[in-house]
Design an enzyme around this catalytic site. Structure first.
Site, PDB file in Angstrom:
ATOM      1  N   CYS A 195       0.844  -1.183   0.000  1.00  0.00           N
ATOM      2  CA  CYS A 195       0.000   0.000   0.000  1.00  0.00           C
ATOM      3  C   CYS A 195       0.882   1.236   0.000  1.00  0.00           C
ATOM      4  O   CYS A 195       1.878   1.280   0.714  1.00  0.00           O
ATOM      5  CB  CYS A 195      -0.854  -0.068   1.266  1.00  0.00           C
ATOM      6  SG  CYS A 195      -1.457   1.489   1.857  1.00  0.00           S
ATOM      7  N   THR A 197      -0.693   4.388   0.203  1.00  0.00           N
ATOM      8  CA  THR A 197      -1.631   5.463   0.550  1.00  0.00           C
ATOM      9  C   THR A 197      -0.981   6.544   1.423  1.00  0.00           C
ATOM     10  O   THR A 197      -1.172   7.737   1.184  1.00  0.00           O
ATOM     11  CB  THR A 197      -2.867   4.863   1.260  1.00  0.00           C
ATOM     12  OG1 THR A 197      -3.559   4.063   0.311  1.00  0.00           O
ATOM     13  CG2 THR A 197      -3.797   5.938   1.768  1.00  0.00           C
TER      14      THR A 197
HETATM   15  P1  5GP Z   1      -0.572  -7.014   3.993  1.00  0.00           P
HETATM   16  O1  5GP Z   1      -1.025  -8.228   4.727  1.00  0.00           O
HETATM   17  O2  5GP Z   1       0.005  -7.361   2.650  1.00  0.00           O
HETATM   18  O3  5GP Z   1       0.370  -6.173   4.799  1.00  0.00           O
HETATM   19  O4  5GP Z   1      -1.852  -6.093   3.761  1.00  0.00           O
HETATM   20  C1  5GP Z   1      -2.968  -6.540   3.027  1.00  0.00           C
HETATM   21  C2  5GP Z   1      -3.982  -5.426   2.914  1.00  0.00           C
HETATM   22  O5  5GP Z   1      -3.470  -4.290   2.242  1.00  0.00           O
HETATM   23  C3  5GP Z   1      -5.192  -5.784   2.079  1.00  0.00           C
HETATM   24  O6  5GP Z   1      -6.080  -6.658   2.728  1.00  0.00           O
HETATM   25  C4  5GP Z   1      -5.788  -4.413   1.772  1.00  0.00           C
HETATM   26  O7  5GP Z   1      -6.590  -3.909   2.824  1.00  0.00           O
HETATM   27  C5  5GP Z   1      -4.540  -3.536   1.679  1.00  0.00           C
HETATM   28  N1  5GP Z   1      -4.224  -3.248   0.277  1.00  0.00           N
HETATM   29  C6  5GP Z   1      -4.118  -4.125  -0.741  1.00  0.00           C
HETATM   30  N2  5GP Z   1      -3.786  -3.496  -1.876  1.00  0.00           N
HETATM   31  C7  5GP Z   1      -3.685  -2.192  -1.594  1.00  0.00           C
HETATM   32  C8  5GP Z   1      -3.400  -1.021  -2.368  1.00  0.00           C
HETATM   33  O8  5GP Z   1      -3.108  -1.055  -3.558  1.00  0.00           O
HETATM   34  N3  5GP Z   1      -3.434   0.155  -1.704  1.00  0.00           N
HETATM   35  C9  5GP Z   1      -3.739   0.240  -0.390  1.00  0.00           C
HETATM   36  N4  5GP Z   1      -3.788   1.448   0.166  1.00  0.00           N
HETATM   37  N5  5GP Z   1      -3.995  -0.835   0.373  1.00  0.00           N
HETATM   38  C10 5GP Z   1      -3.983  -2.038  -0.216  1.00  0.00           C
END
Ligand code: 5GP
Length: 345
Positions: A195, A197
Site C-alpha cells: 500500500c 496510501t
Molecule cells: P498485507 O497483509 O500485505 O500487509 O496487507 C494486506 C492489505 O493491504 C489488504 O487486505 C488491503 O486492505 C490492503 N491493500 C491491498 N492493496 C492495496 C493497495 O493497492 N493500496 C492500499 N492502500 N492498500 C492495499
C-alpha cells in the site's frame, strides 16, 4: 473558488504505535505443551446472529491471494478467505462444484449496487440451492456516505447475512459501520505491505493503535474487528489478537504460493511470483483497463520468492500462535486478548 479556511488542524498528543512498538509479557501458565492449545475459536456476529467457528486468520481478497484455490486449501485448516471480487457468479458455481465451502469463503464486494449482490446470490441459489453465509465489503475509504447506505440496504434485504465492512481506523468510523448494520469492521488504512496510501495522500494510522482504539469502540456494539494489513509474521497476528481483533486479514504473508496462481517468473535463477496492491496501476489496468485521470496509484508491485504450497506457511504460522498461547496461559485464540499484558518497547 473557495476561501482558504484558517481553522487549525488538531493533533493527538499521544504517540500512536505499530505492531513493532509492543511485545507481550509472559506470565505463569497452566498450559504445558503447544499440543494443548486449540486454535479454533468462536466469533459471534451480533446482527446476523451467526456463531462462526474456525481459526480467524483470513486471506485477503487481493489478486494472487484471495483465489478459490486458496479458499479450498485454507478451509482444510478451518481458515477463512475473503474471495476476490472479480469472479463471476458462474465461477462461484464451479468452485462450489470443486468443494468450496461457504462457511470459510466470503464473497467480497466493493461499492457495488444491491442489485449486483442479488444477481450473484440468485444465480448461485438457482444452480446450487446454497447461499453465501457472510460477505465482506471492502473499499479503501470506509468513511464515505454511499458506503454506509450500501451496508444498511444490504442489512435490510438480508437480515441473516454476516456482514463485515471497511476499511476505517478510528472509533467514529467503526460506530458508523456498526450503526449501518455490519457485524464486524475491517480496520487498517496505510498499513498494507503493498500500500502506498500514506506516501500518496498523507492519510493513515499505525495499525496497533488502530486495533486497540477500534476494538474499544466495537465492543460497545458486541461486534468485532478484522485487523487488516501490516502483518509480517505470526508474532504480528498474536499482537493483533492481543489488541482485541476477532479476525486478522493477511495479504503478503499468504502471497507467493501455488494456490495464489501468480505466474512464476525467474530472477537470478530463482522462482518468484508477483504481488501488487489492489489500488496499484497494475490492478487498475487489469480490472478497469487503466488508471482514470482523476486517480493516482496507491499501491505498488513486488516480487515474492516462491513459497510453494500454502499449507507449509500455515503450519508455521499456527505453530507460532500455539507457542504464544503457552506463554500467556491462553487455551485458544479467543483468550489471547484477556491474557495479554502489552508492553511498549
Ligand atoms: P498485507 O497483509 O500485505 O500487509 O496487507 C494486506 C492489505 O493491504 C489488504 O487486505 C488491503 O486492505 C490492503 N491493500 C491491498 N492493496 C492495496 C493497495 O493497492 N493500496 C492500499 N492502500 N492498500 C492495499
Amino acid at each position: 473558488m473557495i476561501d482558504f479556511n484558517m481553522k487549525l488542524a488538531s493533533i493527538s498528543r499521544d504517540k500512536k504505535i505499530q505492531f513493532d512498538d509492543v511485545l507481550i509479557s509472559p506470565k505463569l501458565s497452566n498450559i504445558n505443551s503447544r499440543k494443548e492449545v486449540l486454535l479454533d475459536t468462536i466469533v459471534k456476529f451480533p446482527n446476523s446472529q451467526i456463531s462462526w467457528k474456525g481459526i480467524p486468520i483470513m486471506a485477503s481478497n487481493m489478486d494472487f491471494v484471495g483465489t478459490f484455490e486458496m479458499g479450498i486449501a485454507l478451509q482444510d485448516f478451518n481458515m477463512p478467505t475473503a474471495v476476490s471480487k472479480f469472479y463471476s457468479p458462474n465461477d462461484w458455481v464451479n468452485a462450489i462444484d470443486h468443494g468450496l465451502d461457504f462457511d470459510f469463503n466470503f464473497m467480497t464486494f466493493g461499492l457495488d449496487s444491491i442489485k449486483k449482490i442479488h444477481e450473484y446470490f440468485d444465480f448461485i441459489y438457482k444452480k446450487k440451492s446454497q447461499l453465501p453465509k457472510s460477505i465482506v465489503f471492502d473499499i479503501p475509504n470506509g468513511y464515505i456516505n454511499s458506503f454506509h447506505s450500501l451496508i444498511s440496504d444490504t442489512r435490510k434485504e438480508f437480515p441473516k447475512l454476516g456482514i463485515m465492512a471497511g476499511n476505517v481506523v478510528t472509533p467514529d468510523g467503526v460506530a458508523k459501520i456498526m450503526d449501518s448494520g455490519a457485524d464486524g469492521v475491517k480496520v487498517g488504512i496505510g498499513s498494507g505491505s503493498v500500500c502506498s496510501t500514506t506516501n500518496v495522500t498523507g492519510i493513515g494510522y499505525p495499525q496497533m493503535s488502530a486495533v486497540l482504539e477500534c476494538c474499544e469502540e466495537v465492543s460497545k456494539f458486541s461486534g468485532f474487528i478484522i485487523s487488516d494489513g501490516g502483518v509480517r509474521s505470526s508474532a504480528d497476528i498474536v499482537k493483533a489478537y492481543a489488541g482485541g481483533s476477532g479476525f486478522v486479514m493477511i495479504g503478503s504473508l499468504l502471497s507467493g504460493h501455488t494456490e495464489g496462481l501468480a505466474p512464476l517468473v525467474s530472477k537470478d535463477n530463482k522462482p518468484f511470483r508477483q504481488l501488487y496492491g489492489m489500488s496499484s496501476s497494475e490492478a487498475m489496468l487489469k480490472h478497469y483497463g487503466g488508471v482514470e485521470d482523476y486517480r493516482a496509484s496507491e499501491g505498488i508491485s513486488v516480487l515474492i520468492e516462491d513459497k510453494g504450497d500454502v499449507k507449509n506457511t500455515v503450519t508455521q504460522m499456527l505453530g507460532g500462535i500455539r507457542s504464544a498461547c503457552t506463554y500467556i496461559d491462553a487455551n485458544n485464540i479467543g483468550e489471547i486478548s484477556a491474557n495479554s499484558q502489552l508492553i511498549r518497547i
